[in-house]
Design an enzyme around this catalytic site. Sequence first.
Site, PDB file in Angstrom:
ATOM      1  NE  ARG A 241       4.661  -8.323   2.440  1.00  0.00           N
ATOM      2  CZ  ARG A 241       5.233  -8.791   3.546  1.00  0.00           C
ATOM      3  NH1 ARG A 241       4.758  -8.451   4.741  1.00  0.00           N
ATOM      4  NH2 ARG A 241       6.274  -9.600   3.471  1.00  0.00           N
ATOM      5  CE1 TYR A 360       3.654  -9.549  -6.959  1.00  0.00           C
ATOM      6  CE2 TYR A 360       5.406  -9.665  -8.586  1.00  0.00           C
ATOM      7  CZ  TYR A 360       4.175  -9.187  -8.189  1.00  0.00           C
ATOM      8  OH  TYR A 360       3.488  -8.359  -9.007  1.00  0.00           O
ATOM      9  CD  GLU A 361       6.145  -6.242  -3.362  1.00  0.00           C
ATOM     10  OE1 GLU A 361       5.605  -5.653  -2.419  1.00  0.00           O
ATOM     11  OE2 GLU A 361       6.452  -5.704  -4.439  1.00  0.00           O
ATOM     12  N   GLY A 362       6.199 -11.659  -0.317  1.00  0.00           N
ATOM     13  CA  GLY A 362       5.724 -12.452   0.824  1.00  0.00           C
ATOM     14  C   GLY A 362       4.558 -13.312   0.383  1.00  0.00           C
ATOM     15  CD  GLN A 367       1.725 -10.896   2.814  1.00  0.00           C
ATOM     16  OE1 GLN A 367       1.566  -9.921   3.558  1.00  0.00           O
ATOM     17  NE2 GLN A 367       2.870 -11.129   2.202  1.00  0.00           N
TER      18      GLN A 367
END
Length: 377
Positions: A241, A360-362, A367
């Site tokens: 991240r 993306y990536e959460g 987060q």
Amino acid sequence: MDFNFTPDQLDLQKMVRDFVAKEITPHALEMDKEGVVPSDLWKKLDEAGLLNLTVPEEYDGPGLDALSIAIIYEELGKGCAGVATTTAANALASYPVVLLGTEEQKSKMFKILNAGKLAAFALTEPGAGSDAGAVATTAVKDGDSYILNGTKCFITNGGIAEIYIIFANTRKTAGIRGLTAFIVDRGTPGFSVGKKEEKMGIRASNTCELILENVRIPAANRIGREGEGFKIAMKTLDAARPFVGAVSVGLAQAAFELAIKYSKERVQFDKPIASFQLVQAMLADMAMQVEAARLLVYKACWMKDQGVPYTKDSAIAKCFAADTAMKVTTDVVQVLGGYGYSKEYPAEKYMRDAKIMQIYEGTNQIQRLVIANNILY
Ligand code: CAA
């Protein structure tokens, strides 16, 4: 506290900056239009050592620390977030093997990456996005093999990778406790690439669906233990991240520099618009936000390099930098006015590219959940 980079990091930054200015920035609008990274650029990225950043030195990789990798992604993000995303997806896919791979898995995967080929990390499914534990792809043990069935979607590098990390459930009713990570080679019978996504931004990157129909793989391709996949995915995302943050910082910086240049050149009411205080306030806010995002990204990477827990700081860096990229690029379009909205200038591409950083990536909502969980419990 030392805010200076080491001489090696400064050399690396200069090398990547020069590479990006020569090989990426001049072609970014074309790559965005065509929706592809040309094969000669892959070759050049590989020759410059920018394709495969996470392989450890003992496996003939660059053995870079996280901060050095972030320096590289920041520069790549300035040139084209689509190209940066493709190489970042390689890093993402390598981490499960870096973390828990057997010797055999490491030498196999790192050999492929060292040869300039790509990897993909396949967690997301039509019914498992933010709820990563809801993966429906199954992996059933059959002697010395596993048989995988299911569909993955929105997979970066999905159509162009040689090797895939596939998350599947080995115990259907166990939720996250059944999630298990596997290595699947492109070309394995039953494994195919589905539709390619037509995306709003990061269009140079390849995003595809993956289909697994009775894909038989050796049990030796399982990474870690059965049921260990969720933690592997979470640790991988912790590591990756901050790099989304780094790409966001580079993208925001490039947009910010465009706004500075334009506002000094554009004359209205007989003056450059940079002389108007309302424009100056926007530029000052951009400067503050980009600098704060950069420091948060560097701090998260520094914490990883120190070997201290950094889940919260990784989420903070990704979330703040992605929100910054969205805010800054939106304001840059505003500063450029009609020219910002036109495809003649890169401002609108920056804004389209920035949006995915919050997804993306959460997502940035996830987060914030990760941050809250870490400060409350
Ligand atoms: N490190 C290690 N372990 C962790 C962890 C971490 N960072 N986070 C959670 N865990 C462990 C917990 O300790 C817990 O373990 P125990 O049960 O043994 O105590 C277990 O995992 C479950 O944790 P939670 O209860 O917190 O899990 P949850 O189901 O409530 O949700 C979540 C966690 C944060 C929402 C998670 O599902 C998540 O991150 N979702 C987002 C998924 C995501 O980022 N997807 C992106 C896909 S990749 C991509 O976009 C790639 C691309 O192509 C560009």
